[in-house]
Motif scaffolding. Sequence first.
Motif, short mmCIF file in Angstrom:
data_model
loop_
_atom_site.label_atom_id
_atom_site.label_comp_id
_atom_site.label_asym_id
_atom_site.label_seq_id
_atom_site.Cartn_x
_atom_site.Cartn_y
_atom_site.Cartn_z
N GLY A 79 2.40 50.34 -136.54
CA GLY A 79 2.79 51.07 -135.35
C GLY A 79 2.46 52.55 -135.38
N CYS A 80 1.64 52.97 -136.32
CA CYS A 80 1.25 54.38 -136.38
C CYS A 80 0.34 54.72 -135.20
CB CYS A 80 0.49 54.68 -137.67
SG CYS A 80 1.43 54.38 -139.18
N LEU A 130 -3.98 48.39 -141.45
CA LEU A 130 -2.66 48.52 -142.06
C LEU A 130 -1.80 49.51 -141.27
CD1 LEU A 130 -0.80 48.04 -144.62
CD2 LEU A 130 -1.88 50.10 -145.53
N LEU A 131 -2.36 50.66 -140.94
CA LEU A 131 -1.63 51.69 -140.21
C LEU A 131 -1.31 51.26 -138.78
CD1 LEU A 131 -3.67 54.74 -141.51
CD2 LEU A 131 -1.36 54.08 -142.23
N SER A 132 -2.28 50.62 -138.14
CA SER A 132 -2.10 50.16 -136.77
C SER A 132 -1.00 49.09 -136.69
CB SER A 132 -3.42 49.63 -136.24
OG SER A 132 -3.29 49.21 -134.90
N GLY A 175 5.16 54.48 -142.84
CA GLY A 175 6.30 55.06 -142.14
C GLY A 175 5.98 56.34 -141.39
N ASN A 176 4.72 56.68 -141.29
CA ASN A 176 4.32 57.89 -140.56
C ASN A 176 4.09 57.55 -139.09
OD1 ASN A 176 3.94 60.04 -142.70
ND2 ASN A 176 2.82 58.31 -143.56
N PRO A 208 -7.99 48.60 -128.34
CA PRO A 208 -7.28 49.88 -128.31
C PRO A 208 -6.46 50.11 -129.58
CG PRO A 208 -6.59 48.45 -126.49
CD PRO A 208 -7.61 47.71 -127.28
N THR A 209 -6.98 50.97 -130.40
CA THR A 209 -6.38 51.26 -131.70
C THR A 209 -6.11 52.75 -131.86
OG1 THR A 209 -7.60 49.39 -132.65
CG2 THR A 209 -6.73 51.01 -134.20
N PHE A 210 -6.98 53.56 -131.30
CA PHE A 210 -6.90 55.00 -131.48
C PHE A 210 -6.42 55.69 -130.21
CE2 PHE A 210 -10.59 53.56 -134.09
CZ PHE A 210 -9.93 53.60 -135.30
N ARG A 211 -5.56 56.66 -130.39
CA ARG A 211 -5.11 57.47 -129.25
C ARG A 211 -6.22 58.42 -128.82
NH1 ARG A 211 -0.14 61.48 -130.16
NH2 ARG A 211 -1.59 62.27 -131.72
N GLU A 212 -6.83 59.04 -129.81
CA GLU A 212 -7.89 60.01 -129.52
C GLU A 212 -8.99 59.88 -130.57
OE1 GLU A 212 -8.39 64.81 -128.68
OE2 GLU A 212 -6.53 64.08 -129.55
N ILE A 213 -10.23 60.04 -130.12
CA ILE A 213 -11.38 60.03 -131.02
C ILE A 213 -12.14 61.33 -130.75
CG2 ILE A 213 -13.47 58.84 -131.75
CD1 ILE A 213 -12.21 56.28 -130.42
#
Length: 179
Positions: A45-46, A40-42, A21-22, A69-74
């Motif tokens: 919708g996190c 799990l987080l992806s 829920g984060n 595409p999974t990460f906004r920033e690395i």
Amino acid sequence: MKHSVEAREAQLLRAVPDITGNRTVLYVGANTKRMEMVGLLSKAGCIIDVIEIWPRNYEGLRLWNKDHPTFREIVCGDVREWAKADSHDCVMWWHGPEHVPKDELGPVLARLEAAARRIVVLACPSGRVLQGDAYGNPWEAHTNHIYPHDLRDYGYRINIIGKTDREGSNLIGWKRRRI
């Protein structure tokens, strides 16, 4: 006995049922072959940002993320130097605390707790589980053996699967911040 990613996901969801829920998550330490809980987080919708210390893993994640595409920033950096307060709802350091010397753990946890608006989640082997460098990465060596009481002493609730001091064990700790 080594527990599967699915068993560890189930452990996390039992212990922290609201973890998905984060809205934003800072995920500490990842590589293209191992980033447990990211799926799990992806799927939930996190929005996930990653900080990774080893340049080779960092570059691999950047290339992988172009096709997946999974990460906004690395970010290529050291979590021991993270200085962004209130930067994410959740900070997840999944199998990382065992990679910093014991005397550095408290200050690192304080930084992560300052970064988390809601919760910090940690995972590591339970107790003494030896590991040296892996695939040439010097940051993979276990320099710390974390027992349940170590996390409790920092105010974390804990959950364990497997046996302490055995490979494959999984000790998770979580500490809620503000809700």
